[in-house]
Design a protein around this motif. Structure first.
Motif: not given
Length: 166
Positions: A119-120, A158-166
């Protein structure tokens, strides 16, 4: 929308705001009671922005971290009611960083750091909608503080949310 409907909606936000003032002044029980009354009145068919705001404040008024999490999840669900694409009202979009930050903080209290990190990352990913003002800067600073705190917790960072990699 008719004038009567607009006045009614303004009255709901006014009541929520009055209860929030009590909450911020330290009268958690009275705030919780008033917010609960409003929730009882509007929960089923209320405006999603009202439900989101109300649940968000109800979460803050809880003493039990599990109850706080439940209310924050209700707030996010209410926000999702309006979040069906690019036409999502800005009043709802601007809530996402704070909603996910609250959920991350809830999961930290419940000793669930991996859920907190998810969530972060979502909170961080949503900060693009925040203005460069007191609210936006405060939310970004709170995200940074929680990121720092979680960096010292065991587990992955913390890791990127999947949508950030699109």
């Amino acid at each position: 929308m008719t004038e009567q409907q607009e006045a009614s909606e303004d009255a709901v936000m006014t009541r929520i705001g009055q209860a929030a003032i009590l909450l911020h002044a330290g009268d958690r029980e009275e705030a919780r009671n008033r917010l609960g009354e409003i929730w009882s009145e509007i929960a089923a068919e209320g405006d999603s922005l009202h439900r989101c705001t109300l649940a968000h404040y109800l979460a803050d008024a809880q003493d039990d971290p599990a109850e706080e999490l439940a209310w924050d999840l209700r707030a996010l669900a209410a926000a999702h009611c309006d979040a069906d694409g690019p036409g999502t009202p800005s009043a709802v979009r601007v809530f996402y960083p704070s909603l996910h930050l609250s959920l991350a903080a809830d999961y930290v209290k419940l000793r669930r750091p991996e859920a907190a990190r998810i969530h972060l990352a979502r909170a961080r990913a949503a900060t693009g909608v925040l203005a460069d003002d007191g609210y936006g800067n405060g939310v970004r600073a709170a995200i940074a503080r929680l990121e720092h705190r979680l960096a010292t917790e065991p587990g992955e960072g913390p890791r990127p949310f999947p949508e950030q990699n699109q």
